[in-house]
Design an enzyme around this catalytic site. Sequence first.
Site, mmCIF file in Angstrom:
data_model
loop_
_atom_site.group_PDB
_atom_site.id
_atom_site.type_symbol
_atom_site.label_atom_id
_atom_site.label_comp_id
_atom_site.label_asym_id
_atom_site.label_seq_id
_atom_site.Cartn_x
_atom_site.Cartn_y
_atom_site.Cartn_z
ATOM 1 N N CYS A 55 0.810 -1.219 0.000
ATOM 2 C CA CYS A 55 0.000 0.000 0.000
ATOM 3 C C CYS A 55 0.840 1.266 0.000
ATOM 4 O O CYS A 55 2.056 1.232 0.142
ATOM 5 C CB CYS A 55 -0.919 -0.001 1.212
ATOM 6 S SG CYS A 55 -0.010 0.126 2.776
ATOM 7 N N ALA A 58 3.113 1.786 2.901
ATOM 8 C CA ALA A 58 4.346 1.006 2.793
ATOM 9 C C ALA A 58 5.351 1.720 1.893
ATOM 10 O O ALA A 58 6.554 1.714 2.152
ATOM 11 C CB ALA A 58 4.052 -0.392 2.255
ATOM 12 N N ARG A 89 13.097 -3.878 6.304
ATOM 13 C CA ARG A 89 13.587 -3.645 4.945
ATOM 14 C C ARG A 89 15.109 -3.595 4.797
ATOM 15 O O ARG A 89 15.624 -3.344 3.731
ATOM 16 C CB ARG A 89 12.951 -2.381 4.362
ATOM 17 C CG ARG A 89 11.834 -2.741 3.388
ATOM 18 C CD ARG A 89 11.204 -1.525 2.762
ATOM 19 N NE ARG A 89 12.107 -0.717 1.990
ATOM 20 C CZ ARG A 89 12.436 -0.973 0.719
ATOM 21 N NH1 ARG A 89 11.963 -2.000 0.102
ATOM 22 N NH2 ARG A 89 13.273 -0.176 0.077
ATOM 23 N N HIS A 187 5.314 6.533 -2.572
ATOM 24 C CA HIS A 187 6.594 7.137 -2.969
ATOM 25 C C HIS A 187 6.363 8.592 -3.344
ATOM 26 O O HIS A 187 7.094 9.477 -2.925
ATOM 27 C CB HIS A 187 7.184 6.432 -4.194
ATOM 28 C CG HIS A 187 7.385 4.961 -4.031
ATOM 29 N ND1 HIS A 187 7.217 4.074 -5.069
ATOM 30 C CD2 HIS A 187 7.747 4.218 -2.961
ATOM 31 C CE1 HIS A 187 7.476 2.852 -4.647
ATOM 32 N NE2 HIS A 187 7.786 2.904 -3.368
#
Lengths: 537, 462
Positions: A55, A58, A89, A187
């Site tokens: 999503c 994220a 991550r 992003h």
Amino acid sequence: MAMTLEQISEMLAKYPVKVEKNRKKHIVIKDSAAGRQEIEANTRTIPGIITNRGCAYAGCKGVVLGPLKDMVHITHGPIGCAFYTWGARRNKARSEDPGQNFMNYCVSTDMQESDIVFGGEKKLAKVIDEVAEIFKPKAITVSATCPVGLIGDDINAVAKAAEERLGIPILAFSCEGYKGVSQSAGHHIANNGLMERVIGAGEREEADGKYPINILGEYNIGGDSWEIERILEEVGYTVVSVMTGDGSYEDLQNAHTAELNLVQCHRSINYIAGMLETKYGTPWLKVNFIGVAATAESLRNMAAYFDDPALTARTEEVIARELARVEPQLEQYRKLCEGKTAFCFVGGSRGHHYQGLFAELGIDTVLAGYEFAHRDDYEGREVIPEIKTDADSKNIPDLHVSADERRFRLKMSPERLAELKRQIPLSYYAGMNADMADGTIMVDDLNHYETEEFIKLLKPDIFASGIKDKYVVQKMGIPAKQLHSYDYSGPYAGFNGAVNFARDVSMGFVSPTWNFIVPPWKDEPLLTGSVTEEGVA
Amino acid sequence: MLDATPKEFNERTSGGMINPAKTCQPIGAMYAALGVHGCLPHSHGSQGCCSFHRMHLTRHFRDPVMASTSSFTEGASVFGGGANLKTAIKNIFQIYNPEIIAVHTTCLTETIGDDIPSIIKEADIPEGKVVFHANTPSYQGSHITGFSNMTKAMVGYFAEASAAIKKEQVNLIPGFVNPGDMREIKRIAHLMGAPFIMFPDTSGVVDTPMTGEFVMFPKGGTTLGELGDSGNSKLTVALGRFASSDAAEALAKKCKVPAVTLKTPIGIKATDALVMALRRAFVREVPWELEEERGQLVDIMTDTHFHFHGKKVAIFGDPDIVTGLAEFAVSLGMAPVHVLTGTPGGAIGSDVGSFEEDIAAIVGQAGLKANIKAGGDLFTLHQLIKNEPVDLLIGNTYGKYIARAEDVPFVRVGFPILDRSVHSYLPVVGYRGAMRLIEMIAGALLDRQDRDAADEDFELVM
Ligand code: SF4
Ligand code: SF4
């Protein structure tokens, strides 16, 4: 083994009609005779389809903001969203002041039912105060998760009030998970926020060293960025900031002082790259530090940009030395890899980048794709004007920047810039398609069903993807390589990274563990065994 | 490591979490649903939640974790997700063909208030296929609550008191434990000659063998028939108050199956309690095989007590697991000084008792005192350890930051364990699980002793 359109149609025929119609447009067999081949991307995943996508939250908090080590990142929402983005991550970070390195912390407002009913703004304000008091960070981010937008919490107002109260920047990101169609929306939201509030906020007008550059879209997974920086510094570059691997609020503020912006992951950071060009006149160069040849080419392109004989000479020197060092090492692995085939399905840039490294090892990529890319990542940036905005992309605001009157400076004459653009990918990305061989397959948002089917049809020797399909693939007896987390290895970037990757991939091929899948009794009839051994009557 | 954590306690009244010791309901619901044979868990919400939950479960089990999502967009979030769920159900049955879909909600769908039963009723469900659901709002409780809610939903949807008299069989609700633990509990029940229905049962689902073939719906899992038949059992044994007692109570109410709630059988006392419950219920003598195992465990405990006695230990994780671990630590002569769970102390909407009281009773019986906290976080635990150091830390993988920061030996037990393998295959429950725990604890403590010893103090025999 090449695949035919008929085989793909047959595979898709199992889908309900609507799904079939939709998925068809996300799959392309490369055919260079066909000119530019259109592929559908960045559209909704169909409900019920087992996708690898995540999503917006994220993409925003998890990918772009998370690695910024000297900021405390608060997730405003129920507990889970924050929990799953805690340390998962592998963004490595080190700090001269460990007391200001918050990488191993995870902060959540842990919204409860009463917060959902009565609003969570007060709680958020309190958490911000506590975080500021305990950690004394330089800055704080607040990322919203799904319920926040729905109940109407105004996180911007809370952040603004807290900023006034506490005297440190507090950045709010409305990256609710339902926005857009994947991580990609996040992003973009993160890019906007960093551009608006952080980049250029520093006082410096000039960088501290020669050939100052920023590295954009590099998240230092497994230490990638450190390997890239090692090489760049040896050539003589000054790395002003990395966005955002091992990155910091401190460095990002002065990112405007760079003379060139390198873009590693185009998908996640091209917005900032574009805005930096508009605002400060700094072009960006699409680089690829995955693979020996791509790394060398990127270094040469950089040298071409700066156009300084000393730098060019030094570049060649470093390349020659590094190649001499790593080539013999790669050669030994090449013997184990030669002639094999790979699937390469990763997020937004690695699906493209790793194909080159595979090729260097003698491995052909027969299928590739991205989880959350847009058409330009496949077809090249020239396609951007053609991409229609739809209901899902409309809700991600574009940030419009204009030239900074004081700091905008053309880095070279328009004529030379135009000339350079003909030689190197300056403010341009050609996309994955250009590098794919005829007959290979591109799949956007590859899902579970297609993964299984394509594997059965194409029988790759290795599958590069993520954690959710890793064990599905391995159950089929095929080594799966996580290219999000590198299976906890790395770095894979740069010259040293290529060797690490070659070692790890070879390990997957030659590991004796694969030899035990079939138990010995499956190959021997019961009776012969017992007669010879026991003389059973 | 964690250099920004001060020793002095800060006043924190916001209710926010720093380094949480819990996560959200749907991941527990997803895990529970995997324990039903032929079932595909479905996350009704945006796809991010589903992706996160699959990711974490996959990392813990290192096995495929299949689940689908309603893939909400902003439109669905505003206008409701009925259409998304109906489309999803249709697609799932046609493409993946499970026998059952287990729908759980997320914060998003709970906030907008999607009425799942009505949507399911309107959905296009092929003949013979089943869709059931549990509401799992993450702004209540924790992943344990989600596990409990999904388990309870299995009762609500499927359990039936169809037989006139109860059958000679027991329902075993294992709680949020590993498949290795479920297998061990089943083995004990077998040894006790007790016919049983275990639900949920993820053994054979997330610990599948390598065969060179991927099977989307593996052999394991409680069948629908068994879930139905659970209403005919003469007893339910719920293992763990937080994860299992709700379902047991629902079954008692719905089908009049008497329920007992026991601790998760970690350690000798809790395992004894399970064995005794089965012995009483089935009037079967405990077989030598089990008695022998128990005797071996006691033998090990007495032989090695000097490794443990008086050692201070901090324990964190899920409430049922932590309770069992704390009790076993006390049985070994250790002193639990900090005991913490992230899950709130009393499960929402049920009358299960307080975590704090349970633990206080356990350490109190040994004349000890501990810092006990429910609904806590690891930031707090770290501060507690800074103020009162410990010899050992037991908890899930997230404890490794504290263990490194404070240089404390660390034993990984619980969920999630992301940095070690095999843990999900081998039990921590039962007598054999207790032996394994001793091996892990002693290994950590003695490795440390070896590492820290001066050459002249370095011992060959310990
Ligand atoms: S939104 Fe809720 S369900 Fe989704 S990950 Fe976050 S806490 Fe979990
Ligand atoms: S709730 Fe929303 S923000 Fe959180 S994980 Fe789920 S989709 Fe992402």
